[in-house]
Design a protein around this motif. Structure first.
Motif, PDB file in Angstrom:
ATOM      1  N   ARG A   2       0.830  -1.208   0.000  1.00  0.00           N
ATOM      2  CA  ARG A   2       0.000   0.000   0.000  1.00  0.00           C
ATOM      3  C   ARG A   2       0.861   1.253   0.000  1.00  0.00           C
ATOM      4  N   GLU A   3       1.904   1.241   0.837  1.00  0.00           N
ATOM      5  CA  GLU A   3       2.783   2.402   0.912  1.00  0.00           C
ATOM      6  C   GLU A   3       3.491   2.653  -0.413  1.00  0.00           C
ATOM      7  N   ARG A   4       3.859   1.584  -1.109  1.00  0.00           N
ATOM      8  CA  ARG A   4       4.563   1.728  -2.380  1.00  0.00           C
ATOM      9  C   ARG A   4       3.665   2.277  -3.482  1.00  0.00           C
ATOM     10  N   PHE A   5       2.426   1.749  -3.558  1.00  0.00           N
ATOM     11  CA  PHE A   5       1.611   2.009  -4.733  1.00  0.00           C
ATOM     12  C   PHE A   5       0.522   3.069  -4.556  1.00  0.00           C
ATOM     13  N   SER A   6       0.223   3.455  -3.328  1.00  0.00           N
ATOM     14  CA  SER A   6      -0.869   4.412  -3.122  1.00  0.00           C
ATOM     15  C   SER A   6      -0.602   5.748  -3.809  1.00  0.00           C
ATOM     16  N   LYS A   7       0.673   6.134  -3.903  1.00  0.00           N
ATOM     17  CA  LYS A   7       1.022   7.420  -4.525  1.00  0.00           C
ATOM     18  C   LYS A   7       1.401   7.272  -5.998  1.00  0.00           C
ATOM     19  N   LEU A   8       1.478   6.018  -6.470  1.00  0.00           N
ATOM     20  CA  LEU A   8       1.932   5.788  -7.841  1.00  0.00           C
ATOM     21  C   LEU A   8       0.797   5.515  -8.822  1.00  0.00           C
ATOM     22  N   THR A   9      -0.304   4.943  -8.323  1.00  0.00           N
ATOM     23  CA  THR A   9      -1.362   4.555  -9.251  1.00  0.00           C
ATOM     24  C   THR A   9      -2.724   4.537  -8.576  1.00  0.00           C
ATOM     25  N   ASN A  10      -3.753   4.765  -9.394  1.00  0.00           N
ATOM     26  CA  ASN A  10      -5.143   4.612  -8.956  1.00  0.00           C
ATOM     27  C   ASN A  10      -5.797   3.418  -9.646  1.00  0.00           C
ATOM     28  N   ASP A  11      -4.945   2.557 -10.231  1.00  0.00           N
ATOM     29  CA  ASP A  11      -5.477   1.395 -10.958  1.00  0.00           C
ATOM     30  C   ASP A  11      -6.119   0.380 -10.028  1.00  0.00           C
ATOM     31  N   PHE A  12      -5.577   0.270  -8.809  1.00  0.00           N
ATOM     32  CA  PHE A  12      -6.082  -0.749  -7.892  1.00  0.00           C
ATOM     33  C   PHE A  12      -5.834  -0.327  -6.452  1.00  0.00           C
ATOM     34  N   GLN A  13      -6.544  -1.001  -5.547  1.00  0.00           N
ATOM     35  CA  GLN A  13      -6.323  -0.852  -4.117  1.00  0.00           C
ATOM     36  C   GLN A  13      -6.433  -2.219  -3.465  1.00  0.00           C
ATOM     37  N   ILE A  14      -5.612  -2.435  -2.445  1.00  0.00           N
ATOM     38  CA  ILE A  14      -5.752  -3.664  -1.662  1.00  0.00           C
ATOM     39  C   ILE A  14      -6.640  -3.340  -0.467  1.00  0.00           C
ATOM     40  N   LYS A  15      -7.823  -3.910  -0.483  1.00  0.00           N
ATOM     41  CA  LYS A  15      -8.823  -3.601   0.535  1.00  0.00           C
ATOM     42  C   LYS A  15      -8.758  -4.599   1.691  1.00  0.00           C
ATOM     43  N   THR A  16      -8.993  -4.088   2.885  1.00  0.00           N
ATOM     44  CA  THR A  16      -9.132  -4.959   4.054  1.00  0.00           C
ATOM     45  C   THR A  16     -10.600  -5.346   4.197  1.00  0.00           C
ATOM     46  N   VAL A  17     -10.878  -6.630   4.213  1.00  0.00           N
ATOM     47  CA  VAL A  17     -12.236  -7.115   4.436  1.00  0.00           C
ATOM     48  C   VAL A  17     -12.297  -7.528   5.900  1.00  0.00           C
ATOM     49  N   ARG A  18     -12.922  -6.704   6.686  1.00  0.00           N
ATOM     50  CA  ARG A  18     -12.894  -6.863   8.137  1.00  0.00           C
ATOM     51  C   ARG A  18     -13.372  -8.253   8.559  1.00  0.00           C
ATOM     52  N   GLY A  19     -12.568  -8.877   9.406  1.00  0.00           N
ATOM     53  CA  GLY A  19     -12.916 -10.193   9.913  1.00  0.00           C
ATOM     54  C   GLY A  19     -12.608 -11.331   8.964  1.00  0.00           C
ATOM     55  N   VAL A  20     -12.132 -11.000   7.755  1.00  0.00           N
ATOM     56  CA  VAL A  20     -11.853 -12.058   6.776  1.00  0.00           C
ATOM     57  C   VAL A  20     -10.391 -12.002   6.319  1.00  0.00           C
ATOM     58  N   GLY A  21     -10.036 -10.917   5.595  1.00  0.00           N
ATOM     59  CA  GLY A  21      -8.679 -10.835   5.064  1.00  0.00           C
ATOM     60  C   GLY A  21      -8.533  -9.691   4.088  1.00  0.00           C
ATOM     61  N   TYR A  22      -8.050 -10.006   2.867  1.00  0.00           N
ATOM     62  CA  TYR A  22      -7.741  -8.955   1.901  1.00  0.00           C
ATOM     63  C   TYR A  22      -8.265  -9.304   0.515  1.00  0.00           C
ATOM     64  N   SER A  23      -8.485  -8.236  -0.260  1.00  0.00           N
ATOM     65  CA  SER A  23      -8.927  -8.381  -1.630  1.00  0.00           C
ATOM     66  C   SER A  23      -8.356  -7.225  -2.451  1.00  0.00           C
ATOM     67  N   LEU A  24      -7.959  -7.504  -3.699  1.00  0.00           N
ATOM     68  CA  LEU A  24      -7.488  -6.440  -4.572  1.00  0.00           C
ATOM     69  C   LEU A  24      -8.662  -5.933  -5.400  1.00  0.00           C
ATOM     70  N   GLU A  25      -8.954  -4.664  -5.273  1.00  0.00           N
ATOM     71  CA  GLU A  25     -10.075  -4.042  -5.977  1.00  0.00           C
ATOM     72  C   GLU A  25      -9.560  -3.255  -7.169  1.00  0.00           C
ATOM     73  N   VAL A  26     -10.062  -3.589  -8.351  1.00  0.00           N
ATOM     74  CA  VAL A  26      -9.684  -2.875  -9.560  1.00  0.00           C
ATOM     75  C   VAL A  26     -10.484  -1.587  -9.661  1.00  0.00           C
ATOM     76  N   ILE A  27      -9.779  -0.466  -9.792  1.00  0.00           N
ATOM     77  CA  ILE A  27     -10.446   0.828  -9.875  1.00  0.00           C
ATOM     78  C   ILE A  27     -10.485   1.308 -11.314  1.00  0.00           C
ATOM     79  N   ASN A  28      -9.315   1.269 -11.952  1.00  0.00           N
ATOM     80  CA  ASN A  28      -9.238   1.655 -13.378  1.00  0.00           C
ATOM     81  C   ASN A  28      -8.710   0.480 -14.165  1.00  0.00           C
ATOM     82  N   GLY A  29      -9.535  -0.512 -14.399  1.00  0.00           N
ATOM     83  CA  GLY A  29      -9.087  -1.712 -15.101  1.00  0.00           C
ATOM     84  C   GLY A  29      -9.456  -1.710 -16.560  1.00  0.00           C
TER      85      GLY A  29
END
Length: 226
Positions: free
Chosen positions: A199-226
């Motif tokens: 997150r720290e590496r890519f949050s300032k470099l691209t808006n193509d995707f985000q790694i989302k925290t799914v509370r109580g479960v884990g993580y998912s990569l969400e495509v924003i500009n795919g």
């Protein structure tokens, strides 16, 4: 020929491992401490490193971190320690595998073969593209527009795994199994650490995707500009 860097301040172990691997057809570079290992690494092409933890001048954890700044080659740590905390420190420094002394040279060779096989499999997989972001498993590079980014191996594997399965939710234990392997005995917090770094590496470099925290479960990569 596959070149393997062996680093250990115990000359007996160094020679034993070197002779065993040479008989299997590997070309071996030997180093007695971390500083000597870095000099060899900067001069020669190494495809895998086997590194002792307890060494003078520079310990195995520090050496692994230094190698990770330059390369994503597979790393196996050798140590007399068998505590979970020590293994966690090893994996967080960037190692791919962990072998406790005393060990059978054949077991080390099995682990080397498995790691090299895993790397070769990755190199044959397809490129993942999300918007302007390209994740290349042949070169282990991430390209965003004209910018090329090299990641530590586990960060790359985690990003690739999530990006190749967008919008799918994975638990921490599931990610540990796929990225670190079934034998990993460290804390699942390792996943959180690697996600934070991505997150720290890519949050300032691209808006193509985000790694989302799914509370109580884990993580998912969400495509924003795919």
């Amino acid at each position: 020929m596959t070149n393997i860097l062996i680093v250990d301040d115990d000359i007996n172990i160094l020679k034993l491992v070197s002779i065993h691997l040479s008989k299997l057809g590997y070309h071996v570079f030997e180093a007695k401490d971390g500083l000597e290992a870095l000099k060899i690494f900067n001069k020669e092409t190494c495809h895998l490193a086997v590194i002792d933890v307890m060494m003078p001048f520079m310990d195995g954890y520090t050496l692994t971190k230094e190698l990770r700044k330059q390369s994503d080659i597979p790393v196996i740590l050798l140590t007399a320690k068998n505590q979970i905390e020590d293994k966690e420190q090893g994996f967080q420094s960037g190692t791919d595998d962990y072998l406790v002394k005393p060990f059978e040279p054949r077991e080390l060779s099995f682990r080397i073969e498995a790691l090299l096989r895993r790397y070769n499999q990755h190199s044959n997989e397809a490129v993942v593209r999300i918007g302007n972001t390209t994740i290349n498993t042949k070169s282990y590079e991430v390209q965003i527009g004209d910018r090329m980014i090299l990641l530590p191996l586990k960060e790359f594997e985690l990003l690739y795994f999530l990006a190749s399965r967008p919008m799918q939710v994975f638990s921490r234990s599931n990610l540990i199994e796929h990225i670190w392997g079934l034998e990993y005995e460290g804390n699942e917090r390792t996943v959180d650490v690697h996600v934070k770094r991505l997150r720290e590496r890519f949050s300032k470099l691209t808006n193509d995707f985000q790694i989302k925290t799914v509370r109580g479960v884990g993580y998912s990569l969400e495509v924003i500009n795919g």
